[in-house]
Design a protein around this motif. Structure first.
Motif, mmCIF file in Angstrom:
data_model
loop_
_atom_site.group_PDB
_atom_site.id
_atom_site.type_symbol
_atom_site.label_atom_id
_atom_site.label_comp_id
_atom_site.label_asym_id
_atom_site.label_seq_id
_atom_site.Cartn_x
_atom_site.Cartn_y
_atom_site.Cartn_z
ATOM 1 N N VAL A 1 0.497 -0.988 0.243
ATOM 2 C CA VAL A 1 0.163 0.036 0.074
ATOM 3 C C VAL A 1 1.025 0.891 0.158
ATOM 4 O O VAL A 1 1.635 1.147 0.427
ATOM 5 N N ASN B 1 -1.909 5.743 2.536
ATOM 6 C CA ASN B 1 -2.668 4.943 3.149
ATOM 7 C C ASN B 1 -2.287 4.659 3.896
ATOM 8 O O ASN B 1 -3.260 4.131 4.340
ATOM 9 N N GLN C 1 -8.541 -12.589 16.349
ATOM 10 C CA GLN C 1 -8.904 -13.326 16.863
ATOM 11 C C GLN C 1 -9.946 -14.156 18.286
ATOM 12 O O GLN C 1 -10.779 -14.788 18.446
ATOM 13 N N LEU D 1 -10.428 -7.435 12.135
ATOM 14 C CA LEU D 1 -11.002 -7.315 10.326
ATOM 15 C C LEU D 1 -10.105 -6.835 10.145
ATOM 16 O O LEU D 1 -9.716 -6.679 9.015
ATOM 17 N N PHE E 1 -7.254 -7.546 7.166
ATOM 18 C CA PHE E 1 -6.932 -6.781 5.860
ATOM 19 C C PHE E 1 -5.448 -6.688 5.536
ATOM 20 O O PHE E 1 -4.813 -6.451 4.447
ATOM 21 N N VAL F 1 -4.406 -10.066 4.178
ATOM 22 C CA VAL F 1 -4.400 -10.330 3.112
ATOM 23 C C VAL F 1 -3.600 -9.295 1.841
ATOM 24 O O VAL F 1 -2.624 -9.780 0.777
ATOM 25 N N CYS F 2 -3.252 -8.567 2.915
ATOM 26 C CA CYS F 2 -2.123 -7.359 2.108
ATOM 27 C C CYS F 2 -1.192 -7.958 2.214
ATOM 28 O O CYS F 2 0.238 -8.203 0.855
ATOM 29 N N ILE G 1 0.082 -10.922 2.558
ATOM 30 C CA ILE G 1 0.190 -12.053 1.207
ATOM 31 C C ILE G 1 -0.069 -12.498 -0.319
ATOM 32 O O ILE G 1 1.015 -12.692 -0.565
ATOM 33 N N ILE G 2 -0.409 -11.275 -0.289
ATOM 34 C CA ILE G 2 -0.341 -10.918 -1.971
ATOM 35 C C ILE G 2 0.937 -10.320 -2.786
ATOM 36 O O ILE G 2 1.801 -11.080 -3.144
ATOM 37 N N PHE H 1 2.882 -19.196 -3.015
ATOM 38 C CA PHE H 1 2.267 -19.889 -3.443
ATOM 39 C C PHE H 1 1.000 -19.088 -3.448
ATOM 40 O O PHE H 1 0.249 -19.403 -4.975
ATOM 41 N N LEU H 2 0.706 -17.837 -4.230
ATOM 42 C CA LEU H 2 -0.582 -17.300 -4.321
ATOM 43 C C LEU H 2 0.000 -16.823 -4.800
ATOM 44 O O LEU H 2 -1.126 -16.064 -6.126
#
Lengths: 202, 202
Positions: A31, A35, A129, A184, A188, A191-192, A194-195, A200-201
């Motif tokens: 990001v 941001n 969590q 949450l 997020f 997710v940022c 991992i990208i 793997f992804l």
């Protein structure tokens, strides 16, 4: 000064780790800087509110007997398992949020995370969590106990006791909501991460 | 046959949607076909276990009075708010899991999702989150009630009542764990989807 090589976790994905401490941290390249800063401020706000609500809830539980009109035969909060659970869960969440506030402030001012990126994002998300579930569980158990106390004559005999425990439970639920939103947000962040960080992804 | 253009959600990101119903679905191009199939089987297993546990829990609660040694003055489960909550939460989770099993089987056999990709992954993840919290909350409240019933003389007078409610609560917690794992899996699916589907994070 702890940089991103401060604590290295054993990882099957060596690409993730910084080879040099003065490299730009990985998340910041995902990001843009402004941001990221705004996002960190949002996390800090919810960490702060989680800390305030959880701390207030545990203090409210702790001072039920001191604040309520005291009489030798009035019920003590620590005689009830569910109130002990509410107190412990909120105290743990408050301590956790306190350290997370420190980590957030550190990240905003120094521009890098306390642990390695990989550890930090998963640590945050996992613990958020767990503590969200912990606070909800404590709140539900405490609410059920408070409902039961209304059915027997405890509340008629000592209404201040019940009112203060209700306030503590409400504060606990507000703390739960704050931790939920933090969760949450840190999800997020995962997710940022991992990208950019995982082979793997890609 | 419902393809990915079956239900179109209003979305600010038009790139996500399939222009032609016979295009390869987006998620399938992210993970390879065999990985996707294995992943769908895992989701199906946890949906199945969530369904079984939740259904058993609600049936156990429902039949407390029928199965326990019945006497006219024995306590009824529906007189206790927390047991009603446990019953309702588990019944809702069972119905939800049932439809999710259908959606999973459909996806495994037809190779495409029931709704549009975008709706489906966010629908799954959001609902899993909500139902995990719901089941945990119901379980905690029910456990606290069961503990209270042991302290008064209800359990000594009618022990079968308490044993059966304990079994129902344990089944409810097992259902919660299944939904929790489904939630993590569908969260992973959301991550996979975001990586290819969103302009913002690319």
């Amino acid at each position: 000064m702890v940089r991103n090589n401060g604590i290295e976790s054993p990882s099957p994905r060596p690409r993730i780790h910084q080879t040099h401490p003065h490299d730009t941290p990985l998340f910041q390249s995902t990001v843009s800087q402004s941001n990221l800063r705004r996002f960190n401020y949002w996390i800090l706000i919810f960490r702060l509110s989680a800390f305030c609500f959880s701390l207030s809830a545990s203090v409210f539980i702790l001072t039920i007997n001191a604040a309520a009109a005291y009489s030798p035969d009035s019920p003590r909060w620590y005689r009830f398992g569910a109130f002990r659970f509410v107190f412990a869960a909120n105290a743990i969440a408050a301590v956790y949020s306190f350290f997370q506030i420190g980590a957030s402030v550190w990240e905003i001012y120094s521009g890098c995370t306390l642990f390695s990126e990989y550890s930090q994002v998963w640590f945050d998300f996992g613990h958020d969590q767990v503590f969200a579930y912990l606070l909800l569980s404590a709140g539900s158990a405490g609410t059920e106990l408070a409902r039961q106390l209304r059915e027997v004559d405890t509340c008629r005999a000592n209404n201040a006791f019940c009112i203060q425990s209700d306030v503590a439970l409400a504060l606990g639920f507000a703390g739960f909501l704050s931790v939920l939103i933090s969760c949450l947000l840190s999800g997020f962040r995962v997710v940022c991460f991992i990208i950019k960080g995982s082979r793997f992804l890609h």
